[in-house]
Scaffold this motif. Structure first.
Motif, mmCIF file in Angstrom:
data_model
loop_
_atom_site.group_PDB
_atom_site.id
_atom_site.type_symbol
_atom_site.label_atom_id
_atom_site.label_comp_id
_atom_site.label_asym_id
_atom_site.label_seq_id
_atom_site.Cartn_x
_atom_site.Cartn_y
_atom_site.Cartn_z
ATOM 1 N N ASP A 1 14.047 -22.709 2.721
ATOM 2 C CA ASP A 1 14.599 -22.450 4.046
ATOM 3 C C ASP A 1 13.495 -22.396 5.094
ATOM 4 O O ASP A 1 12.324 -22.122 4.776
ATOM 5 C CB ASP A 1 15.392 -21.141 4.062
ATOM 6 N N TYR A 2 13.908 -22.601 6.357
ATOM 7 C CA TYR A 2 12.938 -22.751 7.442
ATOM 8 C C TYR A 2 13.466 -22.083 8.713
ATOM 9 O O TYR A 2 14.653 -21.778 8.833
ATOM 10 C CB TYR A 2 12.684 -24.245 7.724
ATOM 11 N N TRP A 3 12.558 -21.842 9.658
ATOM 12 C CA TRP A 3 12.906 -21.518 11.030
ATOM 13 C C TRP A 3 12.449 -22.673 11.911
ATOM 14 O O TRP A 3 11.414 -23.295 11.636
ATOM 15 C CB TRP A 3 12.211 -20.240 11.514
ATOM 16 N N GLY A 4 13.208 -22.955 12.962
ATOM 17 C CA GLY A 4 12.818 -23.993 13.906
ATOM 18 C C GLY A 4 12.955 -23.496 15.325
ATOM 19 O O GLY A 4 13.718 -22.563 15.606
ATOM 20 N N ALA A 5 12.222 -24.111 16.256
ATOM 21 C CA ALA A 5 12.326 -23.763 17.672
ATOM 22 C C ALA A 5 11.687 -24.861 18.508
ATOM 23 O O ALA A 5 10.764 -25.553 18.057
ATOM 24 C CB ALA A 5 11.654 -22.423 17.977
ATOM 25 N N ILE A 6 12.180 -25.005 19.745
ATOM 26 C CA ILE A 6 11.592 -25.911 20.724
ATOM 27 C C ILE A 6 10.685 -25.109 21.643
ATOM 28 O O ILE A 6 11.042 -24.020 22.094
ATOM 29 C CB ILE A 6 12.680 -26.616 21.553
ATOM 30 N N GLY A 7 9.500 -25.651 21.916
ATOM 31 C CA GLY A 7 8.583 -25.011 22.843
ATOM 32 C C GLY A 7 8.016 -26.019 23.821
ATOM 33 O O GLY A 7 7.920 -27.212 23.516
ATOM 34 N N THR A 8 7.628 -25.560 25.019
ATOM 35 C CA THR A 8 7.050 -26.422 26.045
ATOM 36 C C THR A 8 5.763 -25.798 26.561
ATOM 37 O O THR A 8 5.739 -24.612 26.928
ATOM 38 C CB THR A 8 8.021 -26.629 27.212
ATOM 39 N N ASP A 9 4.712 -26.604 26.580
ATOM 40 C CA ASP A 9 3.423 -26.151 27.092
ATOM 41 C C ASP A 9 3.522 -25.979 28.603
ATOM 42 O O ASP A 9 3.854 -26.939 29.311
ATOM 43 C CB ASP A 9 2.346 -27.187 26.747
ATOM 44 N N PRO A 10 3.263 -24.795 29.144
ATOM 45 C CA PRO A 10 3.407 -24.594 30.593
ATOM 46 C C PRO A 10 2.350 -25.306 31.415
ATOM 47 O O PRO A 10 2.487 -25.410 32.639
ATOM 48 C CB PRO A 10 3.291 -23.070 30.747
ATOM 49 N N VAL A 11 1.318 -25.830 30.776
ATOM 50 C CA VAL A 11 0.250 -26.524 31.493
ATOM 51 C C VAL A 11 0.537 -28.019 31.588
ATOM 52 O O VAL A 11 0.645 -28.594 32.668
ATOM 53 C CB VAL A 11 -1.120 -26.268 30.837
ATOM 54 N N ASP A 12 0.701 -28.668 30.428
ATOM 55 C CA ASP A 12 0.937 -30.119 30.466
ATOM 56 C C ASP A 12 2.420 -30.483 30.398
ATOM 57 O O ASP A 12 2.779 -31.659 30.487
ATOM 58 C CB ASP A 12 0.158 -30.827 29.357
ATOM 59 N N LEU A 13 3.298 -29.465 30.212
ATOM 60 C CA LEU A 13 4.759 -29.643 30.196
ATOM 61 C C LEU A 13 5.232 -30.608 29.117
ATOM 62 O O LEU A 13 6.266 -31.248 29.251
ATOM 63 C CB LEU A 13 5.273 -30.072 31.578
ATOM 64 N N ARG A 14 4.505 -30.673 28.025
ATOM 65 C CA ARG A 14 4.943 -31.447 26.861
ATOM 66 C C ARG A 14 5.748 -30.527 25.943
ATOM 67 O O ARG A 14 5.378 -29.379 25.705
ATOM 68 C CB ARG A 14 3.761 -32.040 26.106
ATOM 69 N N SER A 15 6.861 -31.062 25.416
ATOM 70 C CA SER A 15 7.729 -30.288 24.541
ATOM 71 C C SER A 15 7.563 -30.721 23.092
ATOM 72 O O SER A 15 7.332 -31.906 22.803
ATOM 73 C CB SER A 15 9.193 -30.447 24.960
ATOM 74 N N ARG A 16 7.715 -29.756 22.213
ATOM 75 C CA ARG A 16 7.576 -30.016 20.778
ATOM 76 C C ARG A 16 8.613 -29.199 20.019
ATOM 77 O O ARG A 16 9.078 -28.160 20.489
ATOM 78 C CB ARG A 16 6.162 -29.638 20.299
ATOM 79 N N PHE A 17 8.962 -29.690 18.837
ATOM 80 C CA PHE A 17 9.810 -28.939 17.924
ATOM 81 C C PHE A 17 8.935 -28.455 16.783
ATOM 82 O O PHE A 17 8.199 -29.242 16.166
ATOM 83 C CB PHE A 17 10.948 -29.804 17.394
ATOM 84 N N TYR A 18 9.033 -27.156 16.502
ATOM 85 C CA TYR A 18 8.193 -26.538 15.482
ATOM 86 C C TYR A 18 9.050 -26.143 14.288
ATOM 87 O O TYR A 18 10.111 -25.533 14.447
ATOM 88 C CB TYR A 18 7.502 -25.300 16.046
ATOM 89 N N LEU A 19 8.568 -26.441 13.096
ATOM 90 C CA LEU A 19 9.264 -26.116 11.852
ATOM 91 C C LEU A 19 8.388 -25.164 11.056
ATOM 92 O O LEU A 19 7.242 -25.500 10.709
ATOM 93 C CB LEU A 19 9.543 -27.384 11.045
ATOM 94 N N LEU A 20 8.917 -23.971 10.776
ATOM 95 C CA LEU A 20 8.165 -22.911 10.107
ATOM 96 C C LEU A 20 8.780 -22.580 8.752
ATOM 97 O O LEU A 20 9.994 -22.674 8.573
ATOM 98 C CB LEU A 20 8.160 -21.647 10.963
ATOM 99 N N ASP A 21 7.931 -22.153 7.818
ATOM 100 C CA ASP A 21 8.385 -21.681 6.511
ATOM 101 C C ASP A 21 9.117 -20.355 6.707
ATOM 102 O O ASP A 21 8.580 -19.418 7.299
ATOM 103 C CB ASP A 21 7.166 -21.503 5.603
#
Length: 467
Positions: free
Chosen positions: A417-437
């Motif tokens: 099982d995993y946790w996931g979340a979307i985050g955005t860098d407030p400096v360059d405004l690039r978004s990423r999806f993070y997948l955690l154990d």
């Protein structure tokens, strides 16, 4: 076709002065479909499905006002993981308001709190004097229906393949008068349970959609309220629908005087409704005033009491003014439906938390882990950390990625099982999806997916496993 001049039309909102229309919250107007996204790390082979997230995203620059999170058109974001690869799609939820504004090429409807509605000379007889539909809070799947949820109104059904908007949905009459943005599915029965608040008596109803999509209970009044209250979320146990009636009151007299649509009236206190799912009489419990946006989960105890875990605020942020700091904390309430007694205990030492989530397969059951969003420093900055609370051990750990991070979602895999979340860098405004154990989330991401466009900081979502 051009918009007929309306002398009552509100002025444009100054985006630069609204923090929820700039930076990581700035509206996204592009719609894209991109496959084979760049991935740092490795997406596990046992993981297949899609994370869908909704959030306020005005199609055109707003007029009148913009009050987050009440205003804004819905935009759906989908991240699909399969075979170690990732893809992304996004679409506006195209309500009749969005469709007409796109035809005209400009905004027509104002913010919810302005009291302005466009006349027939501007929008035609069908849409005259309507307010903007706002299915921009959550995205829920049940019995083959994918629905963009809004506050106290019918959801909009979404095509699960194209993400096209198909129209409003009433779930066989269970949502005939609307729905909460946060209905709850009982994993044991497959039932979707919901409530709806309204501006006229009886002010509150509840309904049930069966596992196959038919209405098991059409809107049923909940007696006991004497005023229209905003109630955003709910909790569910095997026996009860749990509603916290916090004292945030719709105040139309104030609107007519140019004031706020919502009035914080702490002298009313908070009233907790335990609504038996068998249809018997509601049990009300009275306690001191506080505010709740979101629940983690609830469950019945062997002694007949009910445990509810949620994030408790002193008051509802911008809808109230107070010299008291508006702190928030993960809280456990134990409610006795017979005696009316309640105890509220803070879970852990962290403050400044929101968006509590558990493994949705444990809804109505006792749970050991809750994830929330918080801040590395509780008194300043964006929500920049995911906090993972181990209730059995009484500990919490954080992962702080250095970006504005969104609501966590629990993702069951075939083997892990995993946790996931979307985050955005407030400096360059690039978004990423993070997948955690799920077992070691503070260790950082197993995989980081580079998203092709910026995803505005938003609200709620769901994980849909592969069929």
């Amino acid at each position: 076709m051009t918009v007929t001049t309306d002398p009552h039309r509100p002025q444009p909102v100054d985006l630069s002065r609204n923090p929820h229309l700039t930076g990581v919250y700035a509206p996204q107007r592009d719609e894209v479909d991109v496959a084979d996204l760049e991935v740092t790390g490795e997406i596990p082979d046992d993981l297949a499905g899609s994370y869908l997230r909704n959030g306020p995203n005005p199609r055109f620059d707003p007029i009148g006002s913009f009050v987050y999170p009440l205003d804004g058109d819905g935009m759906l974001h989908r991240i699909t993981l399969a075979g170690g690869r990732a893809s992304y799609s996004n679409r506006f939820v195209r309500t009749p308001m969005v469709e007409l504004e796109e035809q005209r090429g400009e905004v027509i409807w104002s913010g919810l709190t302005d009291g302005y509605t466009p006349p027939a000379s501007v929008v035609g007889d069908t849409l005259a004097n309507t307010t903007r539909a706002l299915p921009d809070i959550n995205i829920v799947e049940h019995a083959g229906r994918l629905m963009a949820m809004q506050e106290s109104d019918k959801p909009y059904r979404i095509d699960p393949i194209s993400l096209a908007t198909l129209g409003t949905e009433d779930c066989d009459g269970a949502m005939l008068v609307g729905s909460t943005a946060h209905p709850k599915t009982d994993p044991r029965t497959g039932e979707l349970v919901l409530f709806t608040y309204s501006l006229e008596a009886p002010y509150l109803t509840w309904s049930v959609v069966g596992a196959v999509g038919t209405a098991l209970r059409t809107p049923t009044p909940v007696t006991g309220l004497d005023a229209p209250l905003m109630i955003h979320d709910m909790a569910l146990t095997k026996k009860y629908v749990v509603l916290f009636a916090n004292p945030l009151v719709f105040d139309f007299a104030a609107v007519m005087r140019g004031g706020s649509l919502l009035s914080w009236e702490p002298e009313r206190g908070t009233r907790i409704a335990l609504i038996p799912r068998d249809g018997s009489a509601v049990r009300w419990i009275d306690t001191e005033p506080f505010w709740v946006w979101h629940f983690a989960n609830a469950f019945d105890n062997p002694d007949g009491t009910v445990t509810v875990d949620y994030v408790e605020h002193v008051y509802p942020g911008g809808f109230a003014h107070s010299a008291t700091p508006n702190t928030s904390a993960l809280t456990r309430a134990t409610c006795n439906p017979v005696s009316g007694a309640i105890t509220r205990t803070r879970i852990g030492e962290r403050s400044g938390l929101e968006f509590p989530r558990v493994d949705d397969r444990l809804l109505t059951e006792q749970h050991d882990r809750i994830a929330t969003v918080g801040k590395a420093e509780s008194d300043s900055g964006d929500l920049d950390s995911l906090w993972f609370h181990d209730l059995r051990a009484g500990t919490d750990v954080a992962w702080t990625p250095g970006v504005a991070i969104g609501e966590p979602i629990y993702i069951p895999g075939a083997e892990h099982d995993y946790w996931g979340a979307i985050g955005t860098d407030p400096v360059d405004l690039r978004s990423r999806f993070y997948l955690l154990d799920a077992d070691n989330p503070a260790d950082g991401p197993l995989a980081t997916v580079e998203l092709p466009i910026r995803v505005p900081a938003g609200l709620h979502g769901s994980w849909l496993g592969a069929p």
